[in-house]
Write a protein that holds these residues in place. Structure first.
Motif, PDB file in Angstrom:
ATOM      1  N   GLU A   1     -31.143   5.882 -34.037  1.00 26.70           N
ATOM      2  CA  GLU A   1     -30.445   6.719 -35.008  1.00 26.70           C
ATOM      3  C   GLU A   1     -31.430   7.294 -36.021  1.00 26.70           C
ATOM      4  OE1 GLU A   1     -27.472   4.240 -36.732  1.00 26.70           O
ATOM      5  OE2 GLU A   1     -26.239   4.169 -34.914  1.00 26.70           O
ATOM      6  N   ALA A   2     -32.398   6.468 -36.434  1.00 33.26           N
ATOM      7  CA  ALA A   2     -33.401   6.928 -37.395  1.00 33.26           C
ATOM      8  C   ALA A   2     -34.255   8.044 -36.800  1.00 33.26           C
ATOM      9  CB  ALA A   2     -34.285   5.755 -37.822  1.00 33.26           C
ATOM     10  N   ILE A   3     -34.581   7.920 -35.512  1.00 33.74           N
ATOM     11  CA  ILE A   3     -35.374   8.961 -34.839  1.00 33.74           C
ATOM     12  C   ILE A   3     -34.549  10.228 -34.669  1.00 33.74           C
ATOM     13  CG2 ILE A   3     -36.609   9.563 -32.732  1.00 33.74           C
ATOM     14  CD1 ILE A   3     -38.034   7.524 -34.526  1.00 33.74           C
ATOM     15  N   LEU A   4     -33.272  10.054 -34.380  1.00 35.35           N
ATOM     16  CA  LEU A   4     -32.390  11.212 -34.201  1.00 35.35           C
ATOM     17  C   LEU A   4     -32.335  12.053 -35.476  1.00 35.35           C
ATOM     18  CD1 LEU A   4     -30.630  12.344 -31.924  1.00 35.35           C
ATOM     19  CD2 LEU A   4     -28.680  11.129 -32.942  1.00 35.35           C
ATOM     20  N   GLU A   5     -32.363  11.388 -36.629  1.00 34.50           N
ATOM     21  CA  GLU A   5     -32.287  12.089 -37.914  1.00 34.50           C
ATOM     22  C   GLU A   5     -33.508  12.971 -38.172  1.00 34.50           C
ATOM     23  OE1 GLU A   5     -31.755   9.070 -40.822  1.00 34.50           O
ATOM     24  OE2 GLU A   5     -29.696   8.589 -40.215  1.00 34.50           O
ATOM     25  N   ILE A   6     -34.661  12.613 -37.587  1.00 34.29           N
ATOM     26  CA  ILE A   6     -35.895  13.374 -37.858  1.00 34.29           C
ATOM     27  C   ILE A   6     -36.376  14.116 -36.619  1.00 34.29           C
ATOM     28  CG2 ILE A   6     -36.645  11.787 -39.672  1.00 34.29           C
ATOM     29  CD1 ILE A   6     -38.682  10.748 -37.405  1.00 34.29           C
ATOM     30  N   LYS A   7     -35.529  14.225 -35.608  1.00 30.98           N
ATOM     31  CA  LYS A   7     -35.956  14.800 -34.321  1.00 30.98           C
ATOM     32  C   LYS A   7     -36.605  16.173 -34.481  1.00 30.98           C
ATOM     33  CE  LYS A   7     -34.315  14.510 -29.563  1.00 30.98           C
ATOM     34  NZ  LYS A   7     -35.296  15.439 -29.037  1.00 30.98           N
ATOM     35  N   ASP A   8     -36.071  16.993 -35.384  1.00 28.34           N
ATOM     36  CA  ASP A   8     -36.619  18.337 -35.582  1.00 28.34           C
ATOM     37  C   ASP A   8     -37.982  18.305 -36.265  1.00 28.34           C
ATOM     38  OD1 ASP A   8     -34.364  19.364 -34.426  1.00 28.34           O
ATOM     39  OD2 ASP A   8     -33.349  19.779 -36.323  1.00 28.34           O
ATOM     40  N   ASP A   9     -38.309  17.181 -36.928  1.00 22.05           N
ATOM     41  CA  ASP A   9     -39.577  17.071 -37.650  1.00 22.05           C
ATOM     42  C   ASP A   9     -40.700  16.509 -36.778  1.00 22.05           C
ATOM     43  OD1 ASP A   9     -38.382  17.978 -40.020  1.00 22.05           O
ATOM     44  OD2 ASP A   9     -37.647  15.963 -40.484  1.00 22.05           O
ATOM     45  N   ILE A  10     -40.357  16.076 -35.549  1.00 21.06           N
ATOM     46  CA  ILE A  10     -41.382  15.561 -34.628  1.00 21.06           C
ATOM     47  C   ILE A  10     -41.279  16.317 -33.297  1.00 21.06           C
ATOM     48  CG2 ILE A  10     -41.646  13.273 -35.687  1.00 21.06           C
ATOM     49  CD1 ILE A  10     -39.642  12.175 -33.642  1.00 21.06           C
ATOM     50  N   PRO A  11     -41.458  17.642 -33.339  1.00 23.63           N
ATOM     51  CA  PRO A  11     -41.217  18.473 -32.145  1.00 23.63           C
ATOM     52  C   PRO A  11     -42.150  18.195 -30.974  1.00 23.63           C
ATOM     53  CG  PRO A  11     -42.335  19.739 -33.853  1.00 23.63           C
ATOM     54  CD  PRO A  11     -41.937  18.439 -34.480  1.00 23.63           C
ATOM     55  N   ASN A  12     -43.325  17.629 -31.264  1.00 20.64           N
ATOM     56  CA  ASN A  12     -44.299  17.406 -30.192  1.00 20.64           C
ATOM     57  C   ASN A  12     -44.228  16.002 -29.598  1.00 20.64           C
ATOM     58  OD1 ASN A  12     -45.391  20.023 -30.579  1.00 20.64           O
ATOM     59  ND2 ASN A  12     -46.551  19.258 -32.332  1.00 20.64           N
ATOM     60  N   ILE A  13     -43.212  15.260 -29.978  1.00 22.39           N
ATOM     61  CA  ILE A  13     -43.078  13.864 -29.537  1.00 22.39           C
ATOM     62  C   ILE A  13     -41.984  13.735 -28.489  1.00 22.39           C
ATOM     63  CG2 ILE A  13     -42.642  11.491 -30.253  1.00 22.39           C
ATOM     64  CD1 ILE A  13     -45.171  12.617 -31.468  1.00 22.39           C
ATOM     65  N   THR A  14     -42.331  13.084 -27.369  1.00 23.26           N
ATOM     66  CA  THR A  14     -41.331  12.741 -26.359  1.00 23.26           C
ATOM     67  C   THR A  14     -40.910  11.293 -26.601  1.00 23.26           C
ATOM     68  OG1 THR A  14     -42.370  14.217 -24.739  1.00 23.26           O
ATOM     69  CG2 THR A  14     -40.844  12.537 -23.894  1.00 23.26           C
ATOM     70  N   THR A  15     -39.616  11.083 -26.828  1.00 26.21           N
ATOM     71  CA  THR A  15     -39.115   9.754 -27.201  1.00 26.21           C
ATOM     72  C   THR A  15     -38.443   9.066 -26.016  1.00 26.21           C
ATOM     73  OG1 THR A  15     -38.748  10.487 -29.486  1.00 26.21           O
ATOM     74  CG2 THR A  15     -37.628   8.470 -28.786  1.00 26.21           C
ATOM     75  N   TYR A  16     -38.855   7.816 -25.790  1.00 29.25           N
ATOM     76  CA  TYR A  16     -38.227   6.953 -24.788  1.00 29.25           C
ATOM     77  C   TYR A  16     -37.600   5.769 -25.518  1.00 29.25           C
ATOM     78  CZ  TYR A  16     -40.659   9.391 -20.987  1.00 29.25           C
ATOM     79  OH  TYR A  16     -41.100  10.336 -20.088  1.00 29.25           O
ATOM     80  N   VAL A  17     -36.455   5.344 -25.047  1.00 26.14           N
ATOM     81  CA  VAL A  17     -35.733   4.252 -25.689  1.00 26.14           C
ATOM     82  C   VAL A  17     -35.566   3.083 -24.731  1.00 26.14           C
ATOM     83  CG1 VAL A  17     -33.574   3.573 -26.800  1.00 26.14           C
ATOM     84  CG2 VAL A  17     -34.512   5.839 -27.208  1.00 26.14           C
ATOM     85  N   LEU A  18     -35.776   1.888 -25.253  1.00 34.78           N
ATOM     86  CA  LEU A  18     -35.543   0.665 -24.488  1.00 34.78           C
ATOM     87  C   LEU A  18     -34.079   0.264 -24.603  1.00 34.78           C
ATOM     88  CD1 LEU A  18     -38.690  -1.291 -25.712  1.00 34.78           C
ATOM     89  CD2 LEU A  18     -38.276  -0.608 -23.345  1.00 34.78           C
ATOM     90  N   GLY A  19     -33.581  -0.430 -23.606  1.00 39.34           N
ATOM     91  CA  GLY A  19     -32.213  -0.922 -23.667  1.00 39.34           C
ATOM     92  C   GLY A  19     -31.195   0.108 -23.220  1.00 39.34           C
TER      93      GLY A  19
END
Length: 623
Positions: free
Chosen positions: A162-180
């Protein structure tokens, strides 16, 4: 024969006397030096043979595969179990296209997944950026972007995604993977899915052949209490050196370490986890620190070593006393930040044989340890020992926020029982400061030049220490925390220790605040009461507090304001948070907590109300 023996004994006695006269404390010096030689030899052996922490781990897997490595809740992970998951993590990172030598950012709470992720990414030769799980908004996006990573692995706690979702537009060059398999994981790529597709077979070591002793192993972030977090560069050599810290008390494979500190921080990861691997012992991992469950867990898992930092020990002492307090197998408490006012009480109440306090910031070129159980000390620094662990303590001007220099422009060493700033000479092949990733000026701010001679360069620790006549070192304060009032230096740590002598005060956070029409900063203390249900000072407490500060503290060090807080603000590593408190000061317009001011006509604390506040701001009340 008897006469000859007596003669030899007499000569030996005289020589011993003369030796002590010529070199007082030689035995203590040798005790410290011998410990350093033992650790240094083992460290140099590993480095010269091209081995790093992950190689040591793989050797342990071969020699003790079935031994318990990590205990988490009701689960047991052997060295072999963790190795297989680490292999899968490494292969998964390769599968998603992360090139050897690249940086991977991970944001995972204390869970076995952070252990095998860290080990796995070392196996593949990656640099690992450890993101503080409590960061949010701008601090979080800044930390991720400043790491240089293109891939972020997020733990299975939905709060993190949820915390990453809130800043998703501020980290445009990051590919996010989630565990679980949480609900939020559908909004990102699944790292579990990639893990399910890869083998758990050990990787060929050639994949990390680019890794050298000076190669960055991890990025550990500063707390960011005075600004945005800065990623400190930690090499493989420094990682290895930290993994020998527990050799100061002869850790063995039979030991069991209880780790409640966050693994994204150097204390837990580099020291706690690193020493677990180096010794081949077992680590009990708890998701987060809990004062109420701490000793219960120690008894449950037969813990022999505990690790503390900041105010952890004070939280434990604040728990109700129990006839089980001494019922534990803990033989060593290792950490930093144990204040002298509770040192003996903590040791005696929980029957801990040995406390090893250390000093060494993540980015500091040196570290020192209290290996002789000296109450209150974090180590020793005699002229002899400084040849091997170079550090100097110099006089510091708190108003100028800079070291005091003589007419020639050079710094001035302190005398014994004085307080000074610790600085460390940067010597090729002996001490180094890797600095921070990103802005060069961030690293440059930690350096001092022309300290004792033209052209020399020193690391500025930012910390003040006292050196006693036996060369024991005692932490005094951060230079940003100590302030000046009435032309005198006030140590926030010293005042805090004195205030917590009161039985109704659990903790005291001391800082300096501005008063219109006065020079310097006046002392203010935020207090956490033992009985938090009271909510404010009772008349009896006010009498006791007023008498205590008047009796024990010099006039300039007596807090001019007292604030009562039900909940203390702490950093995630249990250090007192002062930034917001300093900004709010004693402003009645923004603070709802009870505040008291010191009436200097009687040296008695009185409640602060809006009318008194206006008079203070108008300069009508003297301080």
């Amino acid at each position: 024969m008897i006469i000859a023996t007596l003669g030899v004994a007499s000569v030996a006695g005289i020589l011993y006397f003369l030796f002590n006269l010529w070199w007082p404390g030689w035995y203590l010096d040798w005790t410290y030096r011998r410990n350093r030689i033992k650790i240094g030899n083992r460290l140099m052996h590993l480095i010269s043979s091209g081995q790093f922490l992950v190689d040591v781990f793989e050797d342990k897997v071969k020699s003790i595969p079935k031994k318990a490595f990590v205990l988490y809740k009701e689960y047991t992970y052997t060295y072999e179990d963790m190795d297989k998951m680490a292999n899968k993590a490494a292969r998964a990172a390769i599968e998603i296209g992360v090139k050897p030598g690249s940086t991977i950012a991970i944001m995972i709470h204390n869970h076995p997944s952070i252990v095998w992720s860290y080990l796995g990414f070392m196996k593949a030769g990656y640099q690992i950026a450890l993101i503080n799980i409590y960061l949010r908004s701008r601090s979080l996006s800044h930390s991720i972007n400043s790491s240089g990573a293109n891939v972020l692995i997020v733990g299975e706690d939905p709060v993190l995604s949820e915390a990453i979702l809130e800043i998703k537009d501020d980290i445009p060059n990051i590919t996010t993977y989630v565990l679980g398999s949480s609900k939020q994981s559908t909004l990102f790529l699944s790292f579990d899915l990639v893990l399910s597709r890869v083998s758990d077979v050990t990787l060929d070591k050639n994949i990390r052949k680019h890794v050298l002793p000076t190669t960055t192993n991890m990025l550990i972030y500063t707390s960011g209490t005075t600004g945005l977090p800065k990623p400190a560069l930690v090499s493989h050599t420094r990682t290895l050196a930290a993994a020998f810290a527990f050799q100061t008390f002869d850790i063995s494979p039979d030991d069991i370490l209880y780790e409640t500190l966050p693994l994204y921080h150097s204390a837990a990861l580099m020291i706690g986890f690193g020493n677990t691997i180096m010794s081949g012992c077992t680590m009990v991992l708890r998701e987060k620190f809990s004062a109420s469950h701490f000793w219960e867990d120690c008894r449950r898992y037969n813990v022999t070593i505990i690790q503390y930092i900041g105010e952890v020990c004070r939280y434990l002492l604040a728990q109700p006393k129990s006839n089980k307090d001494k019922s534990n197998k803990v033989r060593v408490a290792y950490g930093n930040g144990l204040r002298q006012d509770i040192w003996t009480e903590f040791k005696e109440r929980f029957d801990i044989e040995r406390i090893v306090e250390f000093y060494g910031a993540t980015e500091s070129p040196v570290a020192i340890h209290n290996i002789t159980n000296k109450t209150g000390s974090c180590g020793r620094s005699s002229p002899y020992l400084r040849q091997f662990t170079p550090m100097v303590f110099v006089k510091y001007d708190l108003e100028a926020q800079a070291p005091i220099r003589n007419k020639a422009g050079y710094c001035i060493p302190i005398h014994t029982d004085e307080v000074g700033l610790m600085v460390v000479p940067l010597i090729d092949g002996k001490t180094s400061f890797q600095g921070y990733r990103g802005k060069k000026e961030d690293s440059e701010k930690r350096l001092l030049y022309d300290v004792f001679e033209k052209g020399d360069k020193y690391f500025n620790s930012g910390d003040l220490f006292r050196l006693d006549k036996d060369y024991y070192v005692y932490f005094n304060d951060r230079i940003g925390d100590t302030f000046r009032w009435k032309g005198e230096n006030v140590s926030t740590t010293e005042v805090s220790n004195i205030l917590t002598d009161l039985d109704f005060v659990t903790d005291a956070n001391v800082y300096g605040v501005l008063i219109p029409g006065t020079e310097g900063r006046a002392g203010m203390a935020a207090l956490h009461l033992t009985d938090s249900n009271i909510g404010t000072l009772t008349p009896a407490m006010i009498v006791s507090l007023s008498k205590h500060v008047r009796t024990v503290l010099p006039s300039y060090a007596r807090p001019r304001f007292i604030r009562i807080q039900k909940q203390f603000d702490m950093t995630s590593t249990f250090k007192q948070q002062k930034t917001i408190l300093v900004r709010e000061g004693f402003d009645m317009n923004v603070i709802s907590d009870p505040i008291f001011y010191l009436d200097i006509s009687t040296y008695f604390y009185r409640p602060l109300d809006h009318e008194i506040y206006k008079q203070i701001m108008a300069g009508n009340i003297a301080f």
